[in-house]
Design a protein around this motif. Structure first.
Motif, PDB file in Angstrom:
ATOM      1  N   ALA A 110       0.839  -1.202   0.000  1.00  0.00           N
ATOM      2  CA  ALA A 110       0.000   0.000   0.000  1.00  0.00           C
ATOM      3  C   ALA A 110       0.877   1.257   0.000  1.00  0.00           C
ATOM      4  CB  ALA A 110      -0.935   0.003   1.203  1.00  0.00           C
ATOM      5  N   ASP A 111       2.083   1.140   0.581  1.00  0.00           N
ATOM      6  CA  ASP A 111       3.020   2.275   0.548  1.00  0.00           C
ATOM      7  C   ASP A 111       3.422   2.579  -0.890  1.00  0.00           C
ATOM      8  OD1 ASP A 111       2.877   2.307   3.293  1.00  0.00           O
ATOM      9  OD2 ASP A 111       4.835   1.350   3.604  1.00  0.00           O
ATOM     10  N   TRP A 112       3.666   1.525  -1.683  1.00  0.00           N
ATOM     11  CA  TRP A 112       4.011   1.734  -3.090  1.00  0.00           C
ATOM     12  C   TRP A 112       2.871   2.420  -3.828  1.00  0.00           C
ATOM     13  CZ3 TRP A 112       7.638   2.192  -6.544  1.00  0.00           C
ATOM     14  CH2 TRP A 112       7.280   2.182  -7.896  1.00  0.00           C
ATOM     15  N   THR A 113       1.651   1.998  -3.562  1.00  0.00           N
ATOM     16  CA  THR A 113       0.494   2.583  -4.236  1.00  0.00           C
ATOM     17  C   THR A 113       0.436   4.085  -4.002  1.00  0.00           C
ATOM     18  OG1 THR A 113      -0.733   0.514  -4.012  1.00  0.00           O
ATOM     19  CG2 THR A 113      -2.023   2.496  -4.433  1.00  0.00           C
ATOM     20  N   LEU A 114       0.702   4.499  -2.758  1.00  0.00           N
ATOM     21  CA  LEU A 114       0.707   5.923  -2.430  1.00  0.00           C
ATOM     22  C   LEU A 114       1.898   6.637  -3.057  1.00  0.00           C
ATOM     23  CD1 LEU A 114      -0.345   8.377  -0.773  1.00  0.00           C
ATOM     24  CD2 LEU A 114       1.161   7.585   1.073  1.00  0.00           C
ATOM     25  N   SER A 151      19.764   5.646  -5.420  1.00  0.00           N
ATOM     26  CA  SER A 151      20.960   4.994  -5.952  1.00  0.00           C
ATOM     27  C   SER A 151      21.486   3.903  -5.029  1.00  0.00           C
ATOM     28  CB  SER A 151      22.076   6.033  -6.158  1.00  0.00           C
ATOM     29  OG  SER A 151      21.671   7.027  -7.069  1.00  0.00           O
ATOM     30  N   ARG A 152      21.140   3.979  -3.738  1.00  0.00           N
ATOM     31  CA  ARG A 152      21.570   2.953  -2.786  1.00  0.00           C
ATOM     32  C   ARG A 152      20.415   2.655  -1.836  1.00  0.00           C
ATOM     33  NH1 ARG A 152      27.263   3.573   0.219  1.00  0.00           N
ATOM     34  NH2 ARG A 152      27.996   3.046  -1.869  1.00  0.00           N
ATOM     35  N   PRO A 153      19.421   1.891  -2.307  1.00  0.00           N
ATOM     36  CA  PRO A 153      18.235   1.629  -1.489  1.00  0.00           C
ATOM     37  C   PRO A 153      18.539   0.740  -0.288  1.00  0.00           C
ATOM     38  CG  PRO A 153      18.134   0.409  -3.551  1.00  0.00           C
ATOM     39  CD  PRO A 153      19.304   1.316  -3.655  1.00  0.00           C
ATOM     40  N   THR A 154      17.850   1.019   0.801  1.00  0.00           N
ATOM     41  CA  THR A 154      17.973   0.202   2.003  1.00  0.00           C
ATOM     42  C   THR A 154      16.751  -0.711   2.124  1.00  0.00           C
ATOM     43  OG1 THR A 154      16.968   1.973   3.302  1.00  0.00           O
ATOM     44  CG2 THR A 154      19.372   1.896   3.217  1.00  0.00           C
ATOM     45  N   ALA A 155      16.870  -1.744   2.935  1.00  0.00           N
ATOM     46  CA  ALA A 155      15.868  -2.801   3.006  1.00  0.00           C
ATOM     47  C   ALA A 155      14.473  -2.276   3.351  1.00  0.00           C
ATOM     48  CB  ALA A 155      16.290  -3.853   4.028  1.00  0.00           C
ATOM     49  N   GLY A 156      14.403  -1.323   4.258  1.00  0.00           N
ATOM     50  CA  GLY A 156      13.106  -0.820   4.689  1.00  0.00           C
ATOM     51  C   GLY A 156      12.540   0.285   3.830  1.00  0.00           C
ATOM     52  N   ASN A 157      13.309   0.692   2.817  1.00  0.00           N
ATOM     53  CA  ASN A 157      12.890   1.798   1.959  1.00  0.00           C
ATOM     54  C   ASN A 157      12.689   1.365   0.513  1.00  0.00           C
ATOM     55  OD1 ASN A 157      12.597   4.182   3.502  1.00  0.00           O
ATOM     56  ND2 ASN A 157      14.812   4.266   3.792  1.00  0.00           N
ATOM     57  N   ALA A 158      12.279   0.119   0.306  1.00  0.00           N
ATOM     58  CA  ALA A 158      12.160  -0.408  -1.056  1.00  0.00           C
ATOM     59  C   ALA A 158      11.189   0.408  -1.898  1.00  0.00           C
ATOM     60  CB  ALA A 158      11.729  -1.872  -1.013  1.00  0.00           C
ATOM     61  N   ALA A 159      10.015   0.672  -1.366  1.00  0.00           N
ATOM     62  CA  ALA A 159       9.006   1.395  -2.147  1.00  0.00           C
ATOM     63  C   ALA A 159       9.446   2.829  -2.416  1.00  0.00           C
ATOM     64  CB  ALA A 159       7.666   1.374  -1.408  1.00  0.00           C
ATOM     65  N   TYR A 160       9.947   3.491  -1.380  1.00  0.00           N
ATOM     66  CA  TYR A 160      10.368   4.885  -1.535  1.00  0.00           C
ATOM     67  C   TYR A 160      11.519   5.003  -2.526  1.00  0.00           C
ATOM     68  CZ  TYR A 160      12.302   9.460  -0.319  1.00  0.00           C
ATOM     69  OH  TYR A 160      12.790  10.740  -0.380  1.00  0.00           O
ATOM     70  N   SER A 161      12.534   4.162  -2.364  1.00  0.00           N
ATOM     71  CA  SER A 161      13.712   4.255  -3.229  1.00  0.00           C
ATOM     72  C   SER A 161      13.372   3.914  -4.670  1.00  0.00           C
ATOM     73  CB  SER A 161      14.812   3.316  -2.717  1.00  0.00           C
ATOM     74  OG  SER A 161      15.218   3.693  -1.415  1.00  0.00           O
ATOM     75  N   ALA A 162      12.515   2.909  -4.875  1.00  0.00           N
ATOM     76  CA  ALA A 162      12.124   2.533  -6.229  1.00  0.00           C
ATOM     77  C   ALA A 162      11.326   3.647  -6.893  1.00  0.00           C
ATOM     78  CB  ALA A 162      11.316   1.240  -6.208  1.00  0.00           C
TER      79      ALA A 162
END
Length: 248
Positions: A110-114, A151-162
């Protein structure tokens, strides 16, 4: 005496109601630009516009509540701005948002959707709406504010970084369009990405007086970097990632 690069320019600022937006409105107005601000929150937008007008009494700073998730609304905003002021010389894209999790496994889609709406769709709509006007300018700039995490995504920030990475790719595709439109003479307009680790402002420091905010970019420094892109030729800015923090 030569005219300053932003003197008489018309610059639109999307997502202008937050601390970064406030700082950017102030800096652009100070540099002599006419500033056309938008935000989804009319109260925050009005406060930001009033602050910029108050700080720079002779500046023209206007505010418009625009739904940037609607391409038609974004196109209407661009057309209205060019019709009223005769030109558009910049779009600064500050629309933001963050969602994350403690671990990769706990990622909520749902985070990705937002975030797809806030961080990608708004970039798509503003770039499509403003491209032609920026190409008509002799100093057009489309500036995306992005994050080092793209450019260097972290495990908990997958949706935000993508989402940030996608927004960067979209902006650099616009840069290629500007390059092709310029032909042998080089691009007349430029699209670029300003990259920060995170932003900090005075209220954050007041809330956390012992925090170091290492690697963070002050919103005033971001605003200065935004304005500074007009100091360079379009060919030097177009297609660039401009790092305001340490590059991974």
């Amino acid at each position: 005496m030569s005219k300053a690069p932003l003197e008489g320019a018309v610059v639109a600022v999307a997502g202008a109601g937050g601390p970064a937006g406030r700082a950017t409105l102030l800096r652009l107005a100070e540099a002599g630009a006419t500033v056309v601000a938008s935000d989804a929150d009319p109260a925050r937008l009005a406060e930001a516009v009033d602050a910029a007008r108050y700080a720079h009494g002779g500046a023209t700073v206007t505010g418009d509540t625009v739904d940037l998730l609607d391409l038609g609304a974004a196109r209407d905003w661009a057309a209205r701005t060019e019709r009223e002021f005769g030109r558009i010389d910049g779009l600064v894209h500050l629309v933001g948002g963050w969602r994350g999790s403690k671990t990769f496994a706990e990622t909520d889609l749902a985070d990705w959707t937002l975030l797809e709406k806030l961080l990608i769709r708004t970039v798509q709509n503003t770039s499509l709406a403003f491209q032609e006007a920026l190409q008509r300018s002799d100093r057009g700039r489309y500036l995306l504010i992005s994050a080092a995490g793209a450019s260097r995504p972290t495990a908990g920030n997958a949706a935000y970084s993508a989402a940030k990475a996608a927004a960067e790719a979209w902006t650099l595709a616009l840069a290629d369009a500007f390059r092709k439109a310029g032909g042998e003479d080089g691009p007349r307009a430029a699209a670029a990405v300003l990259v920060v680790k995170a932003l900090v402002h005075d209220a954050m420091r007041a809330e956390r007086p012992d925090a170091k905010f290492a690697g963070f970019t002050d919103v005033a420094d971001l605003a200065a970097a935004v304005a500074g892109t007009w100091d360079k030729p379009a060919s030097d800015v177009n297609g660039q990632r401009l790092w305001l923090t340490e590059q991974p």
